[in-house]
Design a protein around this motif. Structure first.
Motif, PDB file in Angstrom:
ATOM      1  N   VAL A 184      34.298  52.676  44.433  1.00 24.07           N
ATOM      2  CA  VAL A 184      34.800  51.400  43.892  1.00 24.07           C
ATOM      3  C   VAL A 184      35.508  50.626  44.999  1.00 24.07           C
ATOM      4  O   VAL A 184      35.339  49.417  45.148  1.00 24.07           O
ATOM      5  N   VAL A 205      45.357  59.491  35.643  1.00 26.26           N
ATOM      6  CA  VAL A 205      45.526  59.281  37.080  1.00 26.26           C
ATOM      7  C   VAL A 205      46.508  58.152  37.324  1.00 26.26           C
ATOM      8  O   VAL A 205      47.392  58.236  38.151  1.00 26.26           O
ATOM      9  N   SER A 206      46.383  57.087  36.560  1.00 26.84           N
ATOM     10  CA  SER A 206      47.211  55.921  36.800  1.00 26.84           C
ATOM     11  C   SER A 206      48.565  56.078  36.132  1.00 26.84           C
ATOM     12  O   SER A 206      48.650  56.456  34.979  1.00 26.84           O
ATOM     13  N   GLY A 214      44.620  52.055  39.284  1.00 22.40           N
ATOM     14  CA  GLY A 214      45.246  53.364  39.145  1.00 22.40           C
ATOM     15  C   GLY A 214      44.336  54.493  39.574  1.00 22.40           C
ATOM     16  O   GLY A 214      44.792  55.576  39.904  1.00 22.40           O
ATOM     17  N   LYS A 215      43.039  54.223  39.560  1.00 19.02           N
ATOM     18  CA  LYS A 215      42.088  55.270  39.937  1.00 19.02           C
ATOM     19  C   LYS A 215      41.467  54.899  41.273  1.00 19.02           C
ATOM     20  O   LYS A 215      40.682  53.946  41.362  1.00 19.02           O
ATOM     21  N   ASP A 216      41.833  55.656  42.283  1.00 18.98           N
ATOM     22  CA  ASP A 216      41.339  55.364  43.616  1.00 18.98           C
ATOM     23  C   ASP A 216      39.989  56.055  43.805  1.00 18.98           C
ATOM     24  O   ASP A 216      39.923  57.197  44.261  1.00 18.98           O
ATOM     25  N   CYS A 243      31.886  48.321  30.991  1.00 14.76           N
ATOM     26  CA  CYS A 243      33.172  47.705  30.672  1.00 14.76           C
ATOM     27  C   CYS A 243      33.942  48.466  29.606  1.00 14.76           C
ATOM     28  O   CYS A 243      34.853  47.925  29.000  1.00 14.76           O
ATOM     29  N   MET A 258      36.308  43.648  30.607  1.00 14.04           N
ATOM     30  CA  MET A 258      35.475  43.402  31.780  1.00 14.04           C
ATOM     31  C   MET A 258      36.097  44.150  32.957  1.00 14.04           C
ATOM     32  O   MET A 258      37.313  44.110  33.124  1.00 14.04           O
ATOM     33  N   ASN A 259      35.297  44.832  33.742  1.00 15.37           N
ATOM     34  CA  ASN A 259      35.898  45.572  34.861  1.00 15.37           C
ATOM     35  C   ASN A 259      36.246  44.640  36.016  1.00 15.37           C
ATOM     36  O   ASN A 259      35.710  43.520  36.125  1.00 15.37           O
ATOM     37  N   THR A 261      36.363  51.108  27.653  1.00 12.59           N
ATOM     38  CA  THR A 261      37.775  51.437  27.833  1.00 12.59           C
ATOM     39  C   THR A 261      37.901  52.620  28.788  1.00 12.59           C
ATOM     40  O   THR A 261      37.079  53.534  28.739  1.00 12.59           O
ATOM     41  N   VAL A 308      27.891  51.819  41.561  1.00 12.75           N
ATOM     42  CA  VAL A 308      29.006  52.587  42.119  1.00 12.75           C
ATOM     43  C   VAL A 308      29.238  53.857  41.333  1.00 12.75           C
ATOM     44  O   VAL A 308      29.427  54.926  41.888  1.00 12.75           O
ATOM     45  N   GLY A 347      29.222  41.948  38.971  1.00  6.40           N
ATOM     46  CA  GLY A 347      30.167  43.067  38.897  1.00  6.40           C
ATOM     47  C   GLY A 347      29.667  44.214  38.054  1.00  6.40           C
ATOM     48  O   GLY A 347      29.863  45.381  38.394  1.00  6.40           O
ATOM     49  N   GLU A 348      28.938  43.873  36.981  1.00 10.66           N
ATOM     50  CA  GLU A 348      28.451  44.943  36.101  1.00 10.66           C
ATOM     51  C   GLU A 348      27.435  45.796  36.841  1.00 10.66           C
ATOM     52  O   GLU A 348      27.430  47.023  36.762  1.00 10.66           O
ATOM     53  N   ASP A 355      43.155  44.199  38.332  1.00 12.83           N
ATOM     54  CA  ASP A 355      42.983  45.615  37.990  1.00 12.83           C
ATOM     55  C   ASP A 355      41.482  45.903  37.850  1.00 12.83           C
ATOM     56  O   ASP A 355      40.687  44.992  37.585  1.00 12.83           O
ATOM     57  N   VAL A 356      41.090  47.154  38.046  1.00 12.49           N
ATOM     58  CA  VAL A 356      39.668  47.498  37.932  1.00 12.49           C
ATOM     59  C   VAL A 356      39.310  47.917  36.511  1.00 12.49           C
ATOM     60  O   VAL A 356      38.387  47.390  35.905  1.00 12.49           O
ATOM     61  N   TRP A 357      40.086  48.841  35.999  1.00 13.35           N
ATOM     62  CA  TRP A 357      39.713  49.435  34.705  1.00 13.35           C
ATOM     63  C   TRP A 357      40.349  48.656  33.555  1.00 13.35           C
ATOM     64  O   TRP A 357      41.506  48.854  33.230  1.00 13.35           O
ATOM     65  N   MET A 358      39.534  47.785  32.998  1.00 14.71           N
ATOM     66  CA  MET A 358      39.984  46.987  31.849  1.00 14.71           C
ATOM     67  C   MET A 358      38.931  47.072  30.749  1.00 14.71           C
ATOM     68  O   MET A 358      37.727  47.214  31.042  1.00 14.71           O
ATOM     69  N   PRO A 359      39.333  46.982  29.501  1.00 13.02           N
ATOM     70  CA  PRO A 359      38.375  47.192  28.407  1.00 13.02           C
ATOM     71  C   PRO A 359      37.324  46.088  28.263  1.00 13.02           C
ATOM     72  O   PRO A 359      36.180  46.365  27.942  1.00 13.02           O
ATOM     73  N   LEU A 404      35.566  44.652  39.167  1.00 13.31           N
ATOM     74  CA  LEU A 404      34.515  44.265  40.118  1.00 13.31           C
ATOM     75  C   LEU A 404      33.675  43.112  39.571  1.00 13.31           C
ATOM     76  O   LEU A 404      33.264  42.225  40.319  1.00 13.31           O
ATOM     77  N   GLU A 405      33.473  43.143  38.281  1.00 12.39           N
ATOM     78  CA  GLU A 405      32.728  42.044  37.657  1.00 12.39           C
ATOM     79  C   GLU A 405      33.558  40.756  37.707  1.00 12.39           C
ATOM     80  O   GLU A 405      33.033  39.673  37.974  1.00 12.39           O
TER      81      GLU A 405
END
Lengths: 181, 126
Positions: free
Chosen positions: B92, A177-178, B86-88, A167, B63-64, A169, A158, A151-152, B57-61, B66-67
């Motif tokens: 991604v 956006v969210s 939240g971010k399209d 990773c 680990m993202n 914040t 991407v 994933g990283e 969720d994708v955006w997390m502090p 996708l990982e």
């Protein structure tokens, strides 16, 4: 939520007040007429006594008739109309978002809709903000895991412009956006 | 055939309010929900319990998403992944879908759309 109803309606209070006034005035007139009549009888003024008592009785009858007419006119009004006017109105505070019409199974056919081309557009189904993966529904081959970078690495590929750690914040832009994040 | 009463849906999001809201929605639909705000704990749970569907969720502090999706494939290949972000970002999105995600949803999305995505994902689990 506390809903309070008035104990007496304004019209109801007026009627009660008018009734009390008419009763008190009738009693006063009757009392005065009695005094006057007794004095006149004591002095043997028969005709005057009869005249005073007659006038008083006529006054009382007229007062009673007027009272009756007024009370009937207020009784003719439907009470529910008054109640409806004074009823506290309860409005819904639930502000639910508008439900969007869904385009079911609309396949990507407009190139301008996307900034990059998905590798296999036919396998994805788009519904405004929902994308379904038909290939995934058919099942993923077990060997798929071995062929995919982690994933990283995916994230680095991407989003190449990301300067910080993958990773990290989310930025202020992301949070803006969210609506949930 | 998936059974709403026994299927456990995993939720992974760093935002407690999102977890609470989505968990409430899924519970009202009849599913059992496991909430996670830590990806490592989620992966540990998925490794043991092999949950049929995970909403990530994708955006997390830490680990993202996708990982997490990639590592989930290794520990629980049968788990269907729904990405909820939240971010399209189209890149991604395409990456997540190519990596085998059942659906990609951008917030805010309609409740029914999320439920439909989960139902479809559950239906694909054999």
């Amino acid at each position: 939520m506390k809903i309070s109803f008035p104990k007496y309606l304004p019209g109801e209070l007026l009627i009660k007040k008018r009734d009390a006034l008419s009763i008190i005035s009738s009693m006063i007139i009757g009392f005065l007429a009695g005094l006057c009549g007794s004095y006149l009888l004591k002095n043997h003024f028969w005709l005057l006594t009869i005249a005073v008592l007659g006038i008083v009785s006529i006054l009382l009858c007229v007062g009673g008739a007027v009272d009756l007419v007024l009370s009937r006119s207020t009784a003719d009004e439907p009470p529910t109309a008054t109640i409806r006017e004074n009823m506290p109105r309860i409005t819904s505070q639930w502000d639910y978002r508008t439900r969007k019409t869904s385009r079911s199974h609309a396949v990507i056919d407009n190139p301008s809709a996307e900034t990059c081309d998905p590798p296999s557009p036919d396998s994805f189904v788009i519904n405004d903000n929902v994308w379904f993966n038909d290939n995934s529904l058919a099942g993923v081959a077990p060997t798929f895991v071995d062929r995919q970078p982690d994933g990283e690495e995916l994230m680095r590929n991407v989003i190449p412009e990301t300067t910080g750690p993958v990773c990290a914040t989310p930025t202020a832009d992301d949070t803006a956006v969210s609506t949930y994040d | 055939m998936p059974n709403p009463n026994t299927d456990v849906i995993c939720l992974l999001d760093d935002d407690p309010s999102v977890l609470k809201a989505v968990a409430r929605l899924l519970s009202s639909a009849g599913w059992h929900v496991q909430q996670f705000d830590d990806p490592e704990k989620f992966l540990e749970y998925a490794k043991i319990h092999r949950s049929p569907v995970a909403v990530i969720d994708v955006w997390m502090p830490l680990m993202n998403g996708l990982e997490v999706q990639s590592r989930l494939r290794q520990v629980s290949p049968s788990t269907r992944v729904i990405i909820f972000t939240g971010k399209d970002d189209p890149r991604v999105r395409s990456t997540a879908l190519n990596a085998g995600a059942s659906a990609f949803l951008s917030k805010p999305c309609d409740d029914e759309e999320l439920l439909t995505a989960i139902r479809l994902a559950l239906a694909s689990v054999t």
